[in-house]
Design an enzyme around this catalytic site. Sequence first.
Site, mmCIF file in Angstrom:
data_model
loop_
_atom_site.group_PDB
_atom_site.id
_atom_site.type_symbol
_atom_site.label_atom_id
_atom_site.label_comp_id
_atom_site.label_asym_id
_atom_site.label_seq_id
_atom_site.Cartn_x
_atom_site.Cartn_y
_atom_site.Cartn_z
ATOM 1 C CB SER A 17 13.236 4.525 11.729
ATOM 2 O OG SER A 17 13.582 3.823 10.556
ATOM 3 C CB THR A 96 12.246 -2.169 21.145
ATOM 4 O OG1 THR A 96 11.880 -0.846 20.770
ATOM 5 C CG2 THR A 96 11.544 -2.549 22.431
ATOM 6 N N GLY A 453 1.137 -44.267 -3.875
ATOM 7 C CA GLY A 453 0.304 -45.470 -3.833
ATOM 8 C C GLY A 453 -0.762 -45.434 -2.761
ATOM 9 C CB SER A 522 -2.369 -34.800 4.848
ATOM 10 O OG SER A 522 -1.981 -36.154 4.840
#
Length: 610
Positions: A17, A96, A453, A522
Amino acid sequence: MVPLVDSTLLRFLTCGSVDDGKSTLIGRLLYDTRAVLDDQMTALEADSARVGTQGSELDFALLVDGLAAEREQGITIDVAYRFFATERRKFIVADTPGHEQYTRNMVTGASTADAAVILVDARKGVLVQTRRHSFLCALLGIRKVALAVNKMDLLGWDKARFEAIAADFAAFAESIGLTSVTPIALSGLTGEGVVAPSPLAGQTLLDWLETVEIDALADGGAFRMPVQWVNRPDSEFRGYAGLIAAGTVRPGDRVRVLPSGRESRVARIVAMPDDLTEARARQAVTLTLTDEIDVSRGDVIASAEDPPAVADQFEATVVWMDEDALSPGRSYLLKTGARTATAQVTTIKHRVNVNTLEKLAATRLELNDIAVCNLSLDRGIAFEPYEVNRDLGGFILIDRITNRTVGAGMIRFALRRADNIHWQAIDVDRDARAAMKGQKGRVVWLTGLSGAGKSTIANLVDRRLHAMGRHTYLLDGDNVRHGLSRDLGFTEEDRVENIRRVAEVARLMADAGLIVITAFISPFRAERRMAREMMAEGEFIEVFVDAPLALAEARDVKGLYAKARAGTLKNFTGIDSPYEAPEQAEIVIDTTTVSAVEAAERIVAGILKT
């Protein structure tokens, strides 16, 4: 400078952590082992001279501050790798970050690690992020873990507290399959328990790092080598280069190239300065074969006696690492080794709560979600389960529009239907069906905002082509919602699935030689690209019916925009759901200057021209 002896290289990562002390711990390891501070593992002597063989506590403080600042600056893009060595071993450590939003960085570091050092602040105990990182370690095949209970000096080396944390973590570790956990009490600040013994005695962290045994699955088993490079086919030397992922290979061995299945024998193992009589896992080599067979980048050269399987559908565990959610049915690029395929998550079977290990239902994956999913690829790939072979079982997912890495995954097994369902050869092909109709199959894909349209123009195109004797079919968005997609709503996931279904139907109709006209909002480029790539080259014509939002809203005969503005119609394109305009449409219709009839004539002319 510490000599780099021929000892086993250990790759490990530090995780845990936020503020549990990772930078301080790494700084202590580097400082107390007279380490080298070079992320690229170059200029070793210059760097070691900079560190020196005897330093002060001020030097150590400056080193730790530098590591922390450097990690914070690069935290969103990568993992910081450090190299150091002792007389017994060489090490690469992946530093990390602990922040939840950067779990993807932790996954990157863990993907190549042999072991993990999971830090816990003795004052806070085991936290949610501790469990998350531990779960990811287990998921990524790391089995050797040191639980570094840090900052014990702040608690006066309270043995009862240390044992309570160790017991708490052990119970969780057993539930996720981490069976080799070594708890170590230490203080990264003072160095006790890191290199020097701690007041609680026991093994130091450096002792553990120098003696922990590395699981070497790749060293055993059958030979596998993903091909990373093929020399030019017009040269006299035809070799295939790659890193051996598993097993051993010798000249004369019979091998199979996958996914094609063609077989040959190894002629040479090319290396400098002389050819090798044997090569093993983790060696980079170039192989030549006795037969001239087709081998491409991304293929796998494997033992012919025991080759890996080939499949195009899998169950896999996916770690989602992007701000934009994963939607089932959306098309991504899947990269495993040097092989790239188009992939879709067809089903999210369940999401995992890493704190409780509870399996939760999910229709999408958000940043840092971990889930078990079914994947479908557009081609077969050679694979092995991740727990057997990381190289053939691990993959990343890439966004096709932005080219970002958005997910990582581990293949568990091929779905049974991947073996049971095969393409059936059909004698009457698409060219024969199109020739009978005197036309070529086409998909004319009209996209644009609601009210732009599209349906009006599509209907005029259909009527005009029909009058000319052309064989057509019109797929309209509202009409499809009454049948093919009646079970779908209007969430992003449902919209993706709707377009996937329509694209599949349109592909089949075009295969039958029809000119298919579709009129769908779409809204997402990814799905329109997916539809395009289902069709043969030149058979997909994208038409952008471009209408400003204000104009589309003014034409709102259905009252949908009004409902969306009032908040009673959710996920409405242009209001609370985005529309991604085409970037390279074949035809663009500006509805502010072109009438519907003129637009239809332009589209018909475009169809006939192609």
